[in-house]
Design a protein around this motif. Sequence first.
Motif, PDB file in Angstrom:
ATOM      1  N   GLY A  41       0.830  -1.202   0.000  1.00  0.00           N
ATOM      2  CA  GLY A  41       0.000   0.000   0.000  1.00  0.00           C
ATOM      3  C   GLY A  41       0.860   1.246   0.000  1.00  0.00           C
ATOM      4  O   GLY A  41       2.054   1.206  -0.311  1.00  0.00           O
ATOM      5  N   LYS A  42       0.271   2.360   0.355  1.00  0.00           N
ATOM      6  CA  LYS A  42       0.985   3.635   0.388  1.00  0.00           C
ATOM      7  C   LYS A  42       0.631   4.388   1.672  1.00  0.00           C
ATOM      8  O   LYS A  42      -0.482   4.271   2.162  1.00  0.00           O
ATOM      9  CB  LYS A  42       0.596   4.498  -0.816  1.00  0.00           C
ATOM     10  CG  LYS A  42       1.024   3.923  -2.156  1.00  0.00           C
ATOM     11  CD  LYS A  42       0.577   4.833  -3.288  1.00  0.00           C
ATOM     12  CE  LYS A  42       1.002   4.272  -4.643  1.00  0.00           C
ATOM     13  NZ  LYS A  42       0.534   5.133  -5.759  1.00  0.00           N
ATOM     14  N   PRO A  43       1.584   5.173   2.195  1.00  0.00           N
ATOM     15  CA  PRO A  43       1.248   6.002   3.363  1.00  0.00           C
ATOM     16  C   PRO A  43       0.234   7.060   2.956  1.00  0.00           C
ATOM     17  O   PRO A  43       0.137   7.406   1.768  1.00  0.00           O
ATOM     18  CB  PRO A  43       2.593   6.632   3.749  1.00  0.00           C
ATOM     19  CG  PRO A  43       3.415   6.578   2.519  1.00  0.00           C
ATOM     20  CD  PRO A  43       2.986   5.364   1.761  1.00  0.00           C
ATOM     21  N   PRO A  44      -0.540   7.578   3.895  1.00  0.00           N
ATOM     22  CA  PRO A  44      -1.564   8.586   3.550  1.00  0.00           C
ATOM     23  C   PRO A  44      -0.966   9.790   2.835  1.00  0.00           C
ATOM     24  O   PRO A  44       0.147  10.210   3.125  1.00  0.00           O
ATOM     25  CB  PRO A  44      -2.133   8.978   4.924  1.00  0.00           C
ATOM     26  CG  PRO A  44      -1.847   7.816   5.811  1.00  0.00           C
ATOM     27  CD  PRO A  44      -0.550   7.247   5.330  1.00  0.00           C
ATOM     28  N   ASP A  45      -1.707  10.313   1.879  1.00  0.00           N
ATOM     29  CA  ASP A  45      -1.321  11.519   1.151  1.00  0.00           C
ATOM     30  C   ASP A  45      -2.261  12.633   1.594  1.00  0.00           C
ATOM     31  O   ASP A  45      -3.460  12.601   1.312  1.00  0.00           O
ATOM     32  CB  ASP A  45      -1.434  11.271  -0.354  1.00  0.00           C
ATOM     33  CG  ASP A  45      -0.907  12.438  -1.176  1.00  0.00           C
ATOM     34  OD1 ASP A  45      -1.233  13.582  -0.838  1.00  0.00           O
ATOM     35  OD2 ASP A  45      -0.178  12.194  -2.161  1.00  0.00           O
ATOM     36  N   LEU A  46      -1.720  13.622   2.310  1.00  0.00           N
ATOM     37  CA  LEU A  46      -2.534  14.682   2.889  1.00  0.00           C
ATOM     38  C   LEU A  46      -3.314  15.436   1.824  1.00  0.00           C
ATOM     39  O   LEU A  46      -4.486  15.793   2.023  1.00  0.00           O
ATOM     40  CB  LEU A  46      -1.632  15.643   3.674  1.00  0.00           C
ATOM     41  CG  LEU A  46      -2.312  16.509   4.737  1.00  0.00           C
ATOM     42  CD1 LEU A  46      -3.015  15.651   5.772  1.00  0.00           C
ATOM     43  CD2 LEU A  46      -1.304  17.430   5.388  1.00  0.00           C
ATOM     44  N   ASN A  47      -2.694  15.657   0.668  1.00  0.00           N
ATOM     45  CA  ASN A  47      -3.364  16.398  -0.395  1.00  0.00           C
ATOM     46  C   ASN A  47      -4.542  15.605  -0.950  1.00  0.00           C
ATOM     47  O   ASN A  47      -5.636  16.146  -1.162  1.00  0.00           O
ATOM     48  CB  ASN A  47      -2.372  16.734  -1.504  1.00  0.00           C
ATOM     49  CG  ASN A  47      -3.016  17.554  -2.616  1.00  0.00           C
ATOM     50  OD1 ASN A  47      -3.191  17.081  -3.714  1.00  0.00           O
ATOM     51  ND2 ASN A  47      -3.370  18.793  -2.313  1.00  0.00           N
ATOM     52  N   LYS A  48      -4.339  14.310  -1.189  1.00  0.00           N
ATOM     53  CA  LYS A  48      -5.425  13.477  -1.731  1.00  0.00           C
ATOM     54  C   LYS A  48      -6.579  13.364  -0.738  1.00  0.00           C
ATOM     55  O   LYS A  48      -7.743  13.351  -1.135  1.00  0.00           O
ATOM     56  CB  LYS A  48      -4.887  12.096  -2.088  1.00  0.00           C
ATOM     57  CG  LYS A  48      -3.988  12.093  -3.315  1.00  0.00           C
ATOM     58  CD  LYS A  48      -3.506  10.697  -3.652  1.00  0.00           C
ATOM     59  CE  LYS A  48      -2.624  10.711  -4.894  1.00  0.00           C
ATOM     60  NZ  LYS A  48      -2.105   9.356  -5.220  1.00  0.00           N
TER      61      LYS A  48
END
Length: 616
Positions: A80-87
Amino acid sequence: MSEKKQQQPILEIRNLLIEFGHGRKKNKAVKGVNFDIYKGETFGLIGESGSGKTTVGRAIIGIQPISDGTVYFNGRVAHGKPPDLNKLNVKISHNIRIMRMNQKTTTNRLNEYLDEFKRTYHKYIDSKNYDLKTKQLKEYDDGVDRAIAEGVDLKSTNIISVKRDKNLNYVTESVKDNLKRLLKIIRIQEKTIQFVDSIAQNVEVDKKLRKAIIKYQDQTYKIVLQAKALENKIYENLELIKAIREAVLNSKYTSISKFFKDLGKLLELIVQDHKKISVLLDQARNMHYFNLDLSSTDRGRKTHIETIERRIISNTEKQKFELVAELEHMRELLQLPHIQKQVREVENYKIPNKKERHNLKQEMQMIFQDPASSLNDRMPVEGIIAEGLENFPHLFKSQEAVQTYIEWSNHDKPESEWITAEDVKPKDVKKFLISQLLSSVGMLPEHLSRYPHEFSGGQRQRIGIARALVMKPSFIVADEPISALDVSIRAQVMNLLAKFQKELNLTYVFISHDLSVARFVSDRIAVIYRGDLVELADADELFSNPLHPYTKSLLSAIPLPDPEQEKSKTHFKYEPEKEHFDYITDFPKWTEIAAGHHVYANDRELKIHQQNFKTK
């Protein structure tokens, strides 16, 4: 559990979302699951068929694509991926935009319903025609008195109309959609705040930037909570209107004036709250601009700065100096490196490269549910087990492996016949390791040349265990490892798993639909229902004090050894619609209600659970 909490988890699941299908046909198999697993423990994951437990297990190993969320292994991103604040902020913005559109359409439908209410009121109270276009009252041309007298059973009249229900039904559905979107926004906001708090431990974020991000996220969050409270009131009043209309159809209304008074009072409250929500959504949109600004990345940051500069000029002309000062501070913050760039540079949040993903396959192994279909019938047992070693040749070419082979080969031989490292061939070490492992799972050396179809279910499962263990993993997902086996064989396989856990210091995720088996092997048990984790506790605590009704239903389904007790036992039937009737307004959340005991419940249910804890 207190000792475990002091440890660093070996595995961390954060907001795991797994979807199947595409577009509008997407189905959520796993819905934002969160839990930790600690070194050396057996973590039970329990649920009925289709609950999502196997999907979670496959996602942990990396053979199931993840739609959103992250799997951390030994403190680093595994899948997976770490959270993206912008998304995350873009998703919030999207939901606010849709809600504002819903508000406009709902306003029109609500106005149409109010006009119809006025027309009906004047028709049956004053016997006058309310013209919907001119908004004027007129006498009916035919001179017929249409007023309904007090004391008449309203069921016998035409006061309840399917035509008038259309606008009311639309308003109700729109409110439901807004409530669902508010739930999404609240959960995303909680995720953003949690993310900003967590990265502070690993990322050196400018204090002013971090403080500003938390400030504006929190302000948007508070506005959304206010909108939710008002939307709850609207929904509750709509349900009361529905109850009034049903009462009319059940002959419980014989007063026309009371009917209009009760209905009119509720409509007035709905209109008032609806207008307040429109104001709050505008405030949320304007406040959320700052969140989008602060979370913008390289691609969009320049555009955000240009927009801020235009707003500074515009608001200076309007003499809104307080807002101008805020915008200038925002422009200053946007000159700093954006958070996502800093996150990408930290080891903990880096996406694993090809080599790291390859190494993870050795560290994390899976024992599959069906031992027949998980083994290649075209390969002999030796080839099946050797396949993993060939992908990781260091396992049999290492000095340690060679030395172990030499000691085994020289055992019980005269010193003159001893071999040295120069005499050892890698293929001999590989075959030795496979033979030793096969022997440790209760198989014989002559089984190496046989094919899977020549073995029983229990023997095939042993081969599957050997295939996983030969990789020397530290973490194993055991997916229903005994469900396809006879009772006598089950005990043997369970004992094998316990033996290897002790000898090799393994950590297990034990997936099963059988709570009684899970209690025997697990330190902690998590219960999953339709993709949601509903309860998590120590095994003994879960059995002695189950909280979620689904857990209770699973426990009541465990057969008792005494036939008489089994006959008299009361089975607990789980009916989600009845148990969670108020989830639309009182959202459930994952809460630690006691030390190590988590449950998925709303505020009403939590009060009941807490009261139960006090009485025990």
